[in-house]
Write a protein that holds these residues in place. Structure first.
Motif, PDB file in Angstrom:
ATOM      1  N   TRP A 174       6.751   4.682 -16.493  1.00 20.75           N
ATOM      2  CA  TRP A 174       8.053   4.404 -15.859  1.00 20.75           C
ATOM      3  C   TRP A 174       7.881   4.134 -14.368  1.00 20.75           C
ATOM      4  N   LEU A 175       7.047   4.929 -13.741  1.00 20.46           N
ATOM      5  CA  LEU A 175       6.831   4.781 -12.304  1.00 20.46           C
ATOM      6  C   LEU A 175       6.132   3.462 -11.980  1.00 20.46           C
ATOM      7  N   SER A 176       5.218   3.037 -12.849  1.00 22.98           N
ATOM      8  CA  SER A 176       4.485   1.795 -12.593  1.00 22.98           C
ATOM      9  C   SER A 176       5.382   0.575 -12.636  1.00 22.98           C
ATOM     10  N   THR A 177       6.515   0.674 -13.329  1.00 25.13           N
ATOM     11  CA  THR A 177       7.444  -0.468 -13.404  1.00 25.13           C
ATOM     12  C   THR A 177       8.338  -0.569 -12.182  1.00 25.13           C
ATOM     13  N   LYS A 178       8.337   0.456 -11.353  1.00 27.69           N
ATOM     14  CA  LYS A 178       9.212   0.464 -10.183  1.00 27.69           C
ATOM     15  C   LYS A 178       8.615  -0.388  -9.066  1.00 27.69           C
TER      16      LYS A 178
ATOM     17  N   ARG B 184       0.796  -1.227   0.000  1.00 29.73           N
ATOM     18  CA  ARG B 184       0.000   0.000   0.000  1.00 29.73           C
ATOM     19  C   ARG B 184       0.831   1.281   0.000  1.00 29.73           C
ATOM     20  N   PRO B 185       1.926   1.384   0.787  1.00 32.74           N
ATOM     21  CA  PRO B 185       2.674   2.653   0.772  1.00 32.74           C
ATOM     22  C   PRO B 185       3.192   3.028  -0.612  1.00 32.74           C
ATOM     23  N   LEU B 186       3.829   2.088  -1.306  1.00 29.01           N
ATOM     24  CA  LEU B 186       4.388   2.411  -2.621  1.00 29.01           C
ATOM     25  C   LEU B 186       3.300   2.595  -3.664  1.00 29.01           C
ATOM     26  N   GLU B 187       2.304   1.703  -3.667  1.00 27.23           N
ATOM     27  CA  GLU B 187       1.236   1.848  -4.650  1.00 27.23           C
ATOM     28  C   GLU B 187       0.465   3.143  -4.433  1.00 27.23           C
ATOM     29  N   GLY B 188       0.227   3.495  -3.178  1.00 30.37           N
ATOM     30  CA  GLY B 188      -0.440   4.761  -2.889  1.00 30.37           C
ATOM     31  C   GLY B 188       0.392   5.954  -3.322  1.00 30.37           C
ATOM     32  N   THR B 189       1.707   5.864  -3.130  1.00 32.02           N
ATOM     33  CA  THR B 189       2.602   6.946  -3.553  1.00 32.02           C
ATOM     34  C   THR B 189       2.582   7.104  -5.063  1.00 32.02           C
ATOM     35  N   LYS B 190       2.641   5.991  -5.780  1.00 30.04           N
ATOM     36  CA  LYS B 190       2.591   6.051  -7.247  1.00 30.04           C
ATOM     37  C   LYS B 190       1.301   6.719  -7.725  1.00 30.04           C
ATOM     38  N   ASN B 191       0.183   6.300  -7.177  1.00 24.85           N
ATOM     39  CA  ASN B 191      -1.111   6.875  -7.586  1.00 24.85           C
ATOM     40  C   ASN B 191      -1.183   8.361  -7.267  1.00 24.85           C
ATOM     41  N   ALA B 192      -0.668   8.736  -6.080  1.00 31.39           N
ATOM     42  CA  ALA B 192      -0.722  10.145  -5.683  1.00 31.39           C
ATOM     43  C   ALA B 192       0.147  11.008  -6.591  1.00 31.39           C
ATOM     44  N   ILE B 193       1.319  10.510  -6.969  1.00 32.28           N
ATOM     45  CA  ILE B 193       2.209  11.284  -7.840  1.00 32.28           C
ATOM     46  C   ILE B 193       1.632  11.376  -9.247  1.00 32.28           C
ATOM     47  N   SER B 194       1.041  10.298  -9.724  1.00 29.67           N
ATOM     48  CA  SER B 194       0.393  10.353 -11.042  1.00 29.67           C
ATOM     49  C   SER B 194      -0.723  11.388 -11.050  1.00 29.67           C
ATOM     50  N   SER B 195      -1.490  11.420  -9.972  1.00 28.35           N
ATOM     51  CA  SER B 195      -2.565  12.412  -9.863  1.00 28.35           C
ATOM     52  C   SER B 195      -1.994  13.824  -9.777  1.00 28.35           C
ATOM     53  N   ALA B 196      -0.905  13.996  -9.022  1.00 26.36           N
ATOM     54  CA  ALA B 196      -0.289  15.316  -8.878  1.00 26.36           C
ATOM     55  C   ALA B 196       0.265  15.810 -10.208  1.00 26.36           C
TER      56      ALA B 196
ATOM     57  N   ASP C  14      -4.832   4.192   6.139  1.00 28.96           N
ATOM     58  CA  ASP C  14      -6.147   4.552   5.606  1.00 28.96           C
ATOM     59  C   ASP C  14      -6.259   6.049   5.320  1.00 28.96           C
ATOM     60  N   LEU C  15      -5.414   6.839   5.957  1.00 30.92           N
ATOM     61  CA  LEU C  15      -5.443   8.291   5.766  1.00 30.92           C
ATOM     62  C   LEU C  15      -4.438   8.758   4.717  1.00 30.92           C
ATOM     63  N   PHE C  16      -3.682   7.822   4.161  1.00 33.52           N
ATOM     64  CA  PHE C  16      -2.562   8.186   3.289  1.00 33.52           C
ATOM     65  C   PHE C  16      -3.003   9.014   2.091  1.00 33.52           C
ATOM     66  N   ASP C  17      -3.953   8.502   1.322  1.00 37.59           N
ATOM     67  CA  ASP C  17      -4.338   9.169   0.072  1.00 37.59           C
ATOM     68  C   ASP C  17      -4.782  10.602   0.307  1.00 37.59           C
ATOM     69  N   ASN C  18      -5.649  10.794   1.279  1.00 37.65           N
ATOM     70  CA  ASN C  18      -6.185  12.129   1.542  1.00 37.65           C
ATOM     71  C   ASN C  18      -5.101  13.110   1.968  1.00 37.65           C
ATOM     72  N   ARG C  19      -4.195  12.665   2.833  1.00 37.78           N
ATOM     73  CA  ARG C  19      -3.189  13.579   3.386  1.00 37.78           C
ATOM     74  C   ARG C  19      -2.111  13.937   2.368  1.00 37.78           C
ATOM     75  N   ILE C  20      -1.667  12.978   1.575  1.00 41.25           N
ATOM     76  CA  ILE C  20      -0.607  13.304   0.616  1.00 41.25           C
ATOM     77  C   ILE C  20      -1.164  14.155  -0.526  1.00 41.25           C
ATOM     78  N   GLN C  21      -2.419  13.912  -0.910  1.00 40.39           N
ATOM     79  CA  GLN C  21      -3.033  14.768  -1.929  1.00 40.39           C
ATOM     80  C   GLN C  21      -3.183  16.193  -1.416  1.00 40.39           C
ATOM     81  N   LYS C  22      -3.485  16.330  -0.132  1.00 45.33           N
ATOM     82  CA  LYS C  22      -3.598  17.658   0.476  1.00 45.33           C
ATOM     83  C   LYS C  22      -2.252  18.375   0.461  1.00 45.33           C
ATOM     84  N   LEU C  23      -1.170  17.643   0.722  1.00 41.81           N
ATOM     85  CA  LEU C  23       0.159  18.244   0.675  1.00 41.81           C
ATOM     86  C   LEU C  23       0.478  18.762  -0.718  1.00 41.81           C
ATOM     87  N   PHE C  24       0.226  17.947  -1.746  1.00 39.26           N
ATOM     88  CA  PHE C  24       0.473  18.372  -3.119  1.00 39.26           C
ATOM     89  C   PHE C  24      -0.397  19.577  -3.482  1.00 39.26           C
TER      90      PHE C  24
END
Length: 756
Positions: free
Chosen positions: A394-398, A342-354, A492-502
């Motif tokens: 590229w990020l999805s292959t990591k 979850r941490p890495l997959e959530g990070t990838k999704n958040a960066i793609s969205s950003a 469970d709070l990861f997506d919301n908080r990192i999107q807020k930071l971006f």
């Protein structure tokens, strides 16, 4: 841990079906709550308002304390204990808002309605808090005893002999505080007062407060004639902001007072059932332009630091047409093995969205790191649709890789890429779940580099995942880089908080902020060494202390998104009705703790500890204790009936002194190098103990094989006709490891008898 809690509550509700309250009264669980979804059981049974639970280890004692129902006898124990929600007979919510900070107090009355009057049980209090909630205190009043929480210094905590178990005091989740009160008699009425602070959300010039206040149906008293009174008191003092407009509220509040920047509301009613919705309230500030001010206040007498306090706040206004900066962004991502899942997959999704939110004039790059670094591109890429698609691929292959965590090298790469930017605001986003040994050196090196970078130097925004990373290193790094810091211990709070930071960083409207008097006045100390940028999505608060007289006029200066200069006069007001020491305490503690960590300054640590104790805010240098006061002992002592023999005065214990129990540490700590080196995955959940059924099967490997593996009752030992002595011995030894679930039903399935 949350799943275990939810299971215990579900078991408690099943167990409570034994309680019958008479023909003219409802059953405890009536009306029956809807069945929880198959997915998300934990969320369904987690508290959505302050709750109190009876901790039931022995199901034999579950009964109506007033009218024994003579239920069939039950054998065995509940291990882990079941949690029966107690019925609530009254609730009073009081909220005081000051700017973007709210202080919440809930007073309620609960009754131990599910335990025989001749027996007792522990009672577990659960306190869900709102946005960035911070527990301040709990007070419990019983007929014979009272309990309260207090913060003590680390040295004092070492002298406390009694230490609470982890389940008796701590965080179930980062926003849910739990505390266990021992041995409360059946039928007792419990009065509880809960206090915490939280932040209001800000969006488009509007502040919104949300307080967990949604009670499940099964806490409504089963006796219909009991009076149920619900009260909400709301007081708002916005500081020096005038022209406030109330926008929305969840409950029918009645305005009782209004004066310029202050107003009050009240709701009070007799209800059939308790509130089914969270309490929410929002108000807007009339100004559409950027504005700010300064609040001054003398310190309270108990404050260790007797210098005056100041608070500078800047608000972006509600004008969305304001131009934001062109951006050059480098994402620096930890891909060590602990980030898998979850941490890495959530990070990838958040960066793609950003990246999708970047404009065609913006540019970006991505760096991944473990013990080695990998770059998406050797240079910055314009944020075209084609470049973003390539970066996403590229990020999805990591995937995660084994190895150590090295932050300094990728951070240096990111800085070099952004060192020659012009006409835009450069940003570095560091995302990690680990700690490294050279953190102080990284801060020192970044401080030197950024100091020599001139205007619009790279901003460093940091995001921590879990408790193994050093939150104070990441906070200090962001402070040095004029950026923002955030972290989550609950995935469970990861997506919301990192999107807020971006989102906050991408909506910067004022950068390179300076306040003229801060550089010219030696008697003014600003806790944040570098003032962060002002975002359209969040107000900015700068706090500190000063000696002597404060300047009569103050100006804030900065650079706007179109690169033009901006100057703003700050209105100075001496705050009379705002407890500035309490409002600023959480921010002050966090900033000073980061500075104390970096400088390894013992005096700063002591200052934080003192501030923590007087404002009741948790810190790294204090521990929470539960104080127990015996009202009977106090009555005996006051009557002079108790005498103390002459002895060494240092060994005499004051009979009136409260008994202290040290709770588990509530702070996040300074990271864990060992866990990082071993690539232990982050997450708020503790390692799960073996499943009860698994324990049972292992323990009965040589048993007769006739036992049902979900049975935990002594009645099975009694009624199974062909059970041998070895089986009985083994089962008796493991009963404490198995949960009580459906005793009578289980025995029927296992033995073909009714178990009686």
């Amino acid at each position: 841990m949350a799943e275990d809690f939810a299971t215990a509550v579900e078991d408690g509700l099943k167990l409570a079906k034994r309680i019958y309250l008479g023909k003219d009264k409802a059953v405890m669980t009536a009306p029956k709550p809807p069945s929880p979804p198959v997915q998300g059981l934990a969320d369904y049974y987690l508290p959505s308002a302050p709750m109190v639970y009876a901790v039931i280890s022995d199901p034999r004692f579950v009964d109506n304390p007033d009218f024994p129902s003579y239920q069939p006898h039950v054998y065995g124990r509940c291990d882990p204990p079941a949690l029966i929600p107690l019925q609530m007979s009254g609730v009073d919510l009081e909220v005081n808002c000051y700017g973007d900070t709210a202080f919440v107090q809930i007073s309620g009355k609960w009754r131990v309605h599910c335990v025989m009057g001749s027996h007792s049980c522990d009672c577990r209090i659960a306190v869900p808090m709102g946005n960035q909630g911070s527990i301040l205190g709990v007070e419990v009043d019983l007929p014979k005893k009272s309990y309260s929480t207090e913060l003590v210094g680390l040295e004092e905590s070492k002298c406390i002999e009694k230490i609470a178990r982890p389940q008796d005091g701590g965080f179930l989740k980062p926003h849910i505080f739990m505390l266990t009160i021992p041995q409360v008699d059946g039928g007792t009425n419990i009065s509880i007062k809960l206090r915490w602070s939280q932040k209001l959300l800000y969006d488009d010039g509007q502040f919104t407060l949300t307080v967990p206040f949604s009670f499940p149906e099964y806490v409504t008293p089963a006796v219909r004639k009991i009076s149920k009174k619900e009260k909400i008191q709301l007081n708002v003092n916005s500081g020096i902001v005038t022209g406030i407009l109330c926008k929305a509220t969840s409950h029918p509040l009645k305005e009782t007072k209004r004066h310029a920047e202050k107003f009050s509301f009240l709701y009070e009613s007799e209800v059939l059932t308790w509130s089914k919705t969270d309490f929410s309230f929002s108000y807007s500030v009339s100004s559409s332009n950027m504005f700010g001010g300064v609040l001054l206040q003398s310190p309270p007498l108990y404050d260790h630091d007797q210098r005056d306090m100041f608070c500078v706040y800047l608000l972006p206004g509600s004008q969305k047409s304001m131009e934001v900066f062109k951006k050059e962004v480098v994402f620096v991502i930890d891909i060590t093995d602990s980030m898998r899942g979850r941490p890495l997959e959530g990070t990838k999704n958040a960066i793609s969205s950003a990246m999708s939110k970047l404009g065609p004039e913006d540019s970006f790059n991505i760096i991944t790191f473990s013990s080695e670094t990998s770059l998406f591109s050797t240079s910055m890429e314009l944020a075209s649709k084609e470049a973003i698609e390539r970066a996403t691929t590229w990020l999805s292959t990591k995937s995660t890789v084994e190895g150590s965590t090295c932050i300094s090298i990728p951070l240096e790469h990111a800085y070099e890429m952004l060192s020659n930017t012009s006409g835009s605001i450069p940003m570095i986003f560091l995302i990690t779940d680990g700690a490294v040994e050279d953190e102080r050196n990284i801060c020192d090196q970044m401080k030197k580099r950024l100091k020599n970078s001139g205007s619009l130097c790279p901003r460093i925004h940091t995001f921590g995942i879990g408790s193994f990373c050093n939150h104070y290193f990441l906070r200090m790094l962001a402070m040095i880089g004029r950026g923002e810091f955030d972290a989550v211990c609950d995935l469970d709070l990861f997506d919301n908080r990192i999107q807020k930071l971006f989102s906050n960083a991408f909506s910067t409207v004022l950068a390179d902020i300076t306040v003229d008097a801060f550089n010219d006045h030696e008697q003014i100390e600003v806790y944040s060494s570098c003032i962060p940028d002002l975002s359209f999505e969040s107000p900015l608060t700068i706090c500190g202390r000063y000696e002597g007289s404060f300047p009569d006029t103050l100006k804030a200066k900065g650079i706007l998104g179109d690169l033009s200069s901006f100057v703003m006069d700050l209105k100075i007001v001496r705050a009379k009705d705002i407890p500035l020491d309490r409002v600023l305490a959480r921010q002050e503690i966090d900033l000073l703790t980061a500075q104390a960590w970096l400088s390894e300054n013992k005096q700063l640590e002591q200052k934080v500890a003192q501030l923590s104790k007087v404002t009741c805010n948790i810190s790294e240098y204090t521990r929470m204790v539960l104080l127990e006061k015996n009202k009977i002992d106090k009555a005996i002592e006051s009557s002079g009936a108790q005498k103390v023999k002459k002895t060494d005065p240092h060994k005499i214990k004051d009979p009136l002194a409260p008994r202290k129990t040290l709770l588990q540490s509530l702070s996040v700590g300074f990271g864990d190098l060992t866990a990082t080196a071993e690539n232990i995955r982050p997450g708020f959940e503790e390692l799960k103990l073996p499943d009860a059924a698994e324990v049972f099967l292992k323990a009965t490997s040589n048993c007769c094989g006739r036992m049902c593996n979900r049975c935990c009752c002594m009645c099975c030992v009694q009624c199974c006709s062909n059970m041998n002595n070895q089986c009985a011995i083994v089962l008796t030894q493991i009963f404490t490891a198995l949960a009580f679930i459906g005793c009578i039903e289980c025995c029927t399935l296992c033995c073909g008898q009714d178990g009686q």
